[in-house]
Design an enzyme around this catalytic site. Structure first.
Site, PDB file in Angstrom:
ATOM      1  N   GLU A  37       0.889  -1.188  -0.084  1.00  0.00           N
ATOM      2  CA  GLU A  37       0.106   0.141  -0.074  1.00  0.00           C
ATOM      3  C   GLU A  37       0.874   1.266  -0.075  1.00  0.00           C
ATOM      4  O   GLU A  37       1.681   1.637   0.801  1.00  0.00           O
ATOM      5  CB  GLU A  37      -0.954  -0.121   1.083  1.00  0.00           C
ATOM      6  CG  GLU A  37      -2.014   0.952   1.100  1.00  0.00           C
ATOM      7  CD  GLU A  37      -3.219   0.437   1.650  1.00  0.00           C
ATOM      8  OE1 GLU A  37      -3.794   1.563   2.238  1.00  0.00           O
ATOM      9  OE2 GLU A  37      -3.550  -0.685   1.740  1.00  0.00           O
ATOM     10  N   ASP A  54     -10.140   0.342  -2.817  1.00  0.00           N
ATOM     11  CA  ASP A  54      -9.802   1.168  -1.871  1.00  0.00           C
ATOM     12  C   ASP A  54     -10.839   2.132  -1.392  1.00  0.00           C
ATOM     13  O   ASP A  54     -11.317   2.589  -2.167  1.00  0.00           O
ATOM     14  CB  ASP A  54      -8.420   1.859  -2.167  1.00  0.00           C
ATOM     15  CG  ASP A  54      -7.103   1.292  -1.370  1.00  0.00           C
ATOM     16  OD1 ASP A  54      -6.611   0.307  -1.922  1.00  0.00           O
ATOM     17  OD2 ASP A  54      -7.006   1.704  -0.476  1.00  0.00           O
TER      18      ASP A  54
HETATM   19  P1  IMP Z   1      -9.523   0.091   2.593  1.00  0.00           P
HETATM   20  O1  IMP Z   1      -8.317   0.495   2.415  1.00  0.00           O
HETATM   21  O2  IMP Z   1     -10.362   0.168   1.488  1.00  0.00           O
HETATM   22  O3  IMP Z   1      -9.607  -1.233   3.408  1.00  0.00           O
HETATM   23  O4  IMP Z   1     -10.228   1.247   3.528  1.00  0.00           O
HETATM   24  C1  IMP Z   1      -9.757   2.004   4.670  1.00  0.00           C
HETATM   25  C2  IMP Z   1     -10.531   2.020   5.901  1.00  0.00           C
HETATM   26  O5  IMP Z   1     -11.761   2.908   5.549  1.00  0.00           O
HETATM   27  C3  IMP Z   1     -11.010   0.920   6.267  1.00  0.00           C
HETATM   28  O6  IMP Z   1     -10.115   0.234   7.263  1.00  0.00           O
HETATM   29  C4  IMP Z   1     -12.229   1.017   7.314  1.00  0.00           C
HETATM   30  O7  IMP Z   1     -11.765   1.643   8.505  1.00  0.00           O
HETATM   31  C5  IMP Z   1     -12.803   2.324   6.376  1.00  0.00           C
HETATM   32  N1  IMP Z   1     -13.825   2.028   5.551  1.00  0.00           N
HETATM   33  C6  IMP Z   1     -13.657   1.626   4.164  1.00  0.00           C
HETATM   34  N2  IMP Z   1     -14.867   1.266   3.680  1.00  0.00           N
HETATM   35  C7  IMP Z   1     -15.963   1.234   4.627  1.00  0.00           C
HETATM   36  C8  IMP Z   1     -17.127   1.053   4.752  1.00  0.00           C
HETATM   37  O8  IMP Z   1     -17.882   0.641   3.953  1.00  0.00           O
HETATM   38  N3  IMP Z   1     -17.522   1.093   5.952  1.00  0.00           N
HETATM   39  C9  IMP Z   1     -16.656   1.629   6.991  1.00  0.00           C
HETATM   40  N4  IMP Z   1     -15.447   1.736   7.087  1.00  0.00           N
HETATM   41  C10 IMP Z   1     -14.999   1.710   5.829  1.00  0.00           C
END
Ligand code: IMP
Length: 194
Positions: free
Chosen positions: A44, A73
């Site tokens: 990342e 993401d």
């Molecule tokens: P990621 O990099 O897509 O995994 O998202 C980063 C962070 O954003 C995650 O660890 C969650 O804390 C938050 N996040 C992403 N999508 C959602 C969602 O649909 N609901 C709540 N938190 C989210």
């Protein structure tokens, strides 16, 4: 195109079972089965744009598995905090969590926020990642509500909704979420143009 008998398959690189379950349901509405590649650990990069992070992860994942791959993401962007945590949502969730965000928002009246999702898709037929975006507007609640979902779901209430994401079952969240929007766009492309 990857097929299991007559069914198209999408390979999603994620270790997040909630994200997988949301995506799987959306894609199945379009006749696409989803395989969760949870052991593909992608690098990342740090970037102010989640789109660039998704693209870099898709390139990395494709090099590792040589399958038509999707990565997603997402991030929570709070207007009065200049977009924080945004691309740093994962770090912010792991460190300060929902309680920390609520503390930062203490006494702030304008609680406008949005969730953004970017899917990057890469295969041997596409020479660079193709991106699909989704966004939902809402607000940060005054306290945590609900126990479904993950991440910032308990403190995010979509505009015009009476419940937070964490008070919704997956089917309800999938009616309006940022992820549902980006995955529906991807599904249209995957079914019709790939
Ligand atoms: P990621 O990099 O897509 O995994 O998202 C980063 C962070 O954003 C995650 O660890 C969650 O804390 C938050 N996040 C992403 N999508 C959602 C969602 O649909 N609901 C709540 N938190 C989210």
């Amino acid at each position: 195109m990857t097929r299991l008998s007559s069914c198209k398959v999408a390979f999603l690189a994620t270790g997040n079972v909630h994200k997988f379950n949301e995506a799987r349901r959306i894609l199945s509405e379009h006749g696409i089965a989803t395989a969760m590649l949870r052991t593909i650990r992608t690098v990342e990069i740090q970037d102010d744009e989640i789109r660039n992070i998704a693209k870099a992860r898709a390139v990395d994942a494709f090099q590792k598995c040589n399958l038509p791959i999707i990565v997603e993401d997402a991030g929570l962007f709070i207007e009065k905090l200049a977009g924080f945590p945004g691309p740093y949502s994962s770090y912010a969730y792991r460190t300060i969590g929902n309680e920390g965000v609520l503390k930062l928002m203490k006494n702030i009246v304008d609680r406008k926020a949005c969730f953004r999702s970017v899917i990057a898709f890469l295969s041997s037929k596409t020479n660079k990642p193709k991106c699909f975006k989704g966004k939902i507007e809402g607000r940060i609640t005054e306290e945590k509500r609900g126990s479904h979902g993950f991440g910032f779901d308990p403190i995010f209430k979509p505009l015009h909704a009476s419940k937070t994401f964490a008070q919704m079952i997956i089917e309800e969240k999938n009616q309006l979420s940022h992820r549902a929007l980006s995955f529906r766009k991807f599904a249209e492309f995957y079914i019709n143009k790939f």
